[in-house]
Write a protein that holds these residues in place. Structure first.
Motif, PDB file in Angstrom:
ATOM      1  N   ARG A  94       0.835  -1.205   0.000  1.00 13.32           N
ATOM      2  CA  ARG A  94       0.000   0.000   0.000  1.00 13.32           C
ATOM      3  C   ARG A  94       0.871   1.257   0.000  1.00 13.32           C
ATOM      4  O   ARG A  94       0.590   2.212  -0.711  1.00 13.32           O
ATOM      5  CB  ARG A  94      -0.935  -0.016   1.217  1.00 13.32           C
ATOM      6  N   GLU A  95       1.942   1.212   0.787  1.00  8.26           N
ATOM      7  CA  GLU A  95       2.843   2.365   0.830  1.00  8.26           C
ATOM      8  C   GLU A  95       3.494   2.587  -0.534  1.00  8.26           C
ATOM      9  O   GLU A  95       3.604   3.717  -1.002  1.00  8.26           O
ATOM     10  CB  GLU A  95       3.908   2.162   1.910  1.00  8.26           C
ATOM     11  N   ARG A  96       3.911   1.526  -1.177  1.00 12.68           N
ATOM     12  CA  ARG A  96       4.532   1.632  -2.508  1.00 12.68           C
ATOM     13  C   ARG A  96       3.518   2.129  -3.525  1.00 12.68           C
ATOM     14  O   ARG A  96       3.839   2.960  -4.373  1.00 12.68           O
ATOM     15  CB  ARG A  96       5.092   0.261  -2.920  1.00 12.68           C
ATOM     16  N   TYR A  97       2.292   1.649  -3.436  1.00 12.32           N
ATOM     17  CA  TYR A  97       1.230   2.102  -4.331  1.00 12.32           C
ATOM     18  C   TYR A  97       1.006   3.604  -4.166  1.00 12.32           C
ATOM     19  O   TYR A  97       0.916   4.338  -5.153  1.00 12.32           O
ATOM     20  CB  TYR A  97      -0.057   1.324  -4.050  1.00 12.32           C
ATOM     21  N   GLU A  98       0.910   4.061  -2.932  1.00 14.14           N
ATOM     22  CA  GLU A  98       0.701   5.491  -2.670  1.00 14.14           C
ATOM     23  C   GLU A  98       1.866   6.305  -3.228  1.00 14.14           C
ATOM     24  O   GLU A  98       1.676   7.395  -3.757  1.00 14.14           O
ATOM     25  CB  GLU A  98       0.535   5.743  -1.173  1.00 14.14           C
ATOM     26  N   GLN A  99       3.081   5.787  -3.089  1.00 11.53           N
ATOM     27  CA  GLN A  99       4.260   6.468  -3.605  1.00 11.53           C
ATOM     28  C   GLN A  99       4.181   6.596  -5.132  1.00 11.53           C
ATOM     29  O   GLN A  99       4.475   7.662  -5.684  1.00 11.53           O
ATOM     30  CB  GLN A  99       5.515   5.689  -3.200  1.00 11.53           C
ATOM     31  N   MET A 100       3.786   5.519  -5.824  1.00 11.90           N
ATOM     32  CA  MET A 100       3.681   5.560  -7.286  1.00 11.90           C
ATOM     33  C   MET A 100       2.588   6.521  -7.740  1.00 11.90           C
ATOM     34  O   MET A 100       2.765   7.257  -8.719  1.00 11.90           O
ATOM     35  CB  MET A 100       3.425   4.155  -7.839  1.00 11.90           C
ATOM     36  N   VAL A 101       1.466   6.565  -7.022  1.00 10.88           N
ATOM     37  CA  VAL A 101       0.385   7.483  -7.363  1.00 10.88           C
ATOM     38  C   VAL A 101       0.860   8.929  -7.217  1.00 10.88           C
ATOM     39  O   VAL A 101       0.589   9.779  -8.075  1.00 10.88           O
ATOM     40  CB  VAL A 101      -0.862   7.211  -6.482  1.00 10.88           C
ATOM     41  N   LYS A 102       1.580   9.197  -6.152  1.00 11.94           N
ATOM     42  CA  LYS A 102       2.096  10.552  -5.907  1.00 11.94           C
ATOM     43  C   LYS A 102       3.038  10.979  -7.035  1.00 11.94           C
ATOM     44  O   LYS A 102       2.941  12.103  -7.551  1.00 11.94           O
ATOM     45  CB  LYS A 102       2.826  10.592  -4.558  1.00 11.94           C
ATOM     46  N   ILE A 103       3.928  10.078  -7.461  1.00 11.25           N
ATOM     47  CA  ILE A 103       4.863  10.385  -8.545  1.00 11.25           C
ATOM     48  C   ILE A 103       4.113  10.602  -9.858  1.00 11.25           C
ATOM     49  O   ILE A 103       4.425  11.526 -10.622  1.00 11.25           O
ATOM     50  CB  ILE A 103       5.915   9.265  -8.687  1.00 11.25           C
ATOM     51  N   ALA A 104       3.120   9.780 -10.124  1.00 10.09           N
ATOM     52  CA  ALA A 104       2.342   9.909 -11.362  1.00 10.09           C
ATOM     53  C   ALA A 104       1.594  11.233 -11.401  1.00 10.09           C
ATOM     54  O   ALA A 104       1.569  11.915 -12.437  1.00 10.09           O
ATOM     55  CB  ALA A 104       1.364   8.747 -11.492  1.00 10.09           C
ATOM     56  N   ARG A 105       1.003  11.635 -10.300  1.00  7.30           N
ATOM     57  CA  ARG A 105       0.287  12.922 -10.248  1.00  7.30           C
ATOM     58  C   ARG A 105       1.241  14.094 -10.437  1.00  7.30           C
ATOM     59  O   ARG A 105       0.922  15.062 -11.129  1.00  7.30           O
ATOM     60  CB  ARG A 105      -0.467  13.050  -8.927  1.00  7.30           C
ATOM     61  N   LYS A 106       2.400  13.993  -9.808  1.00  9.08           N
ATOM     62  CA  LYS A 106       3.401  15.053  -9.924  1.00  9.08           C
ATOM     63  C   LYS A 106       3.880  15.168 -11.375  1.00  9.08           C
ATOM     64  O   LYS A 106       4.033  16.272 -11.896  1.00  9.08           O
ATOM     65  CB  LYS A 106       4.582  14.748  -8.993  1.00  9.08           C
ATOM     66  N   THR A 107       4.090  14.033 -12.023  1.00  6.24           N
ATOM     67  CA  THR A 107       4.529  14.030 -13.417  1.00  6.24           C
ATOM     68  C   THR A 107       3.453  14.610 -14.327  1.00  6.24           C
ATOM     69  O   THR A 107       3.743  15.418 -15.211  1.00  6.24           O
ATOM     70  CB  THR A 107       4.873  12.597 -13.865  1.00  6.24           C
ATOM     71  N   ALA A 108       2.202  14.226 -14.108  1.00  4.97           N
ATOM     72  CA  ALA A 108       1.108  14.714 -14.941  1.00  4.97           C
ATOM     73  C   ALA A 108       0.892  16.211 -14.762  1.00  4.97           C
ATOM     74  O   ALA A 108       0.446  16.898 -15.684  1.00  4.97           O
ATOM     75  CB  ALA A 108      -0.176  13.958 -14.612  1.00  4.97           C
ATOM     76  N   ALA A 109       1.213  16.744 -13.610  1.00  8.94           N
ATOM     77  CA  ALA A 109       1.030  18.170 -13.344  1.00  8.94           C
ATOM     78  C   ALA A 109       2.180  19.011 -13.895  1.00  8.94           C
ATOM     79  O   ALA A 109       2.077  20.234 -13.968  1.00  8.94           O
ATOM     80  CB  ALA A 109       0.895  18.405 -11.841  1.00  8.94           C
TER      81      ALA A 109
END
Length: 130
Positions: free
Chosen positions: A36-51
């Motif tokens: 779950r922690e790794r998933y949250e980390q990947m989501v955070k990186i993906a959002r940052k990249t998309a922004a």
């Protein structure tokens, strides 16, 4: 003594099963938490990249290029369709002419012939068996 040995083996098997299940449960909980922690980390990186403004600019440019290429392809296809249709009709006529020259083959224009009407239709040069 024999009964005692059987009882001891069953107890050992039960202890093994209980230990295995306990280890499985601990591993599942620890893995789920880490996952779950790794998933949250990947989501955070993906959002940052998309922004990222650069990524947004490149994404818009790629999308516009795809739209432009689609329009060009549509125009070329519409432009070539009449020629393609004429080529197909011409080729079909040539093939029919060649087939009519084959001895024993009857064209559709000879369908009034009584011999032709009594023949069975052929598929791939073979007649169906009655």
């Amino acid at each position: 003594m024999f009964a005692h040995d059987v009882h001891a083996r069953k107890g050992c098997q039960m202890r093994f099963k209980a230990t295995f299940l306990a280890g499985l449960a601990v591993g599942f909980v620890a893995g789920a938490r880490a996952g779950r922690e790794r998933y949250e980390q990947m989501v955070k990186i993906a959002r940052k990249t998309a922004a990222n403004p650069t990524v947004q600019k490149v994404t818009r440019a790629a999308g516009q290029k795809a739209v432009d290429l689609g329009k060009v392809a549509k125009d070329k296809a519409a432009e070539r369709m009449p020629k393609l249709t004429e080529t197909a009709k011409s080729s079909a006529s040539k093939v029919r002419g060649q087939l009519d020259r084959i001895p024993g083959r009857h064209s559709a224009s000879q369908s009034g012939d009584s011999h032709y009407e009594s023949e069975h239709a052929t598929v791939n040069g073979t007649r169906p068996v009655d």
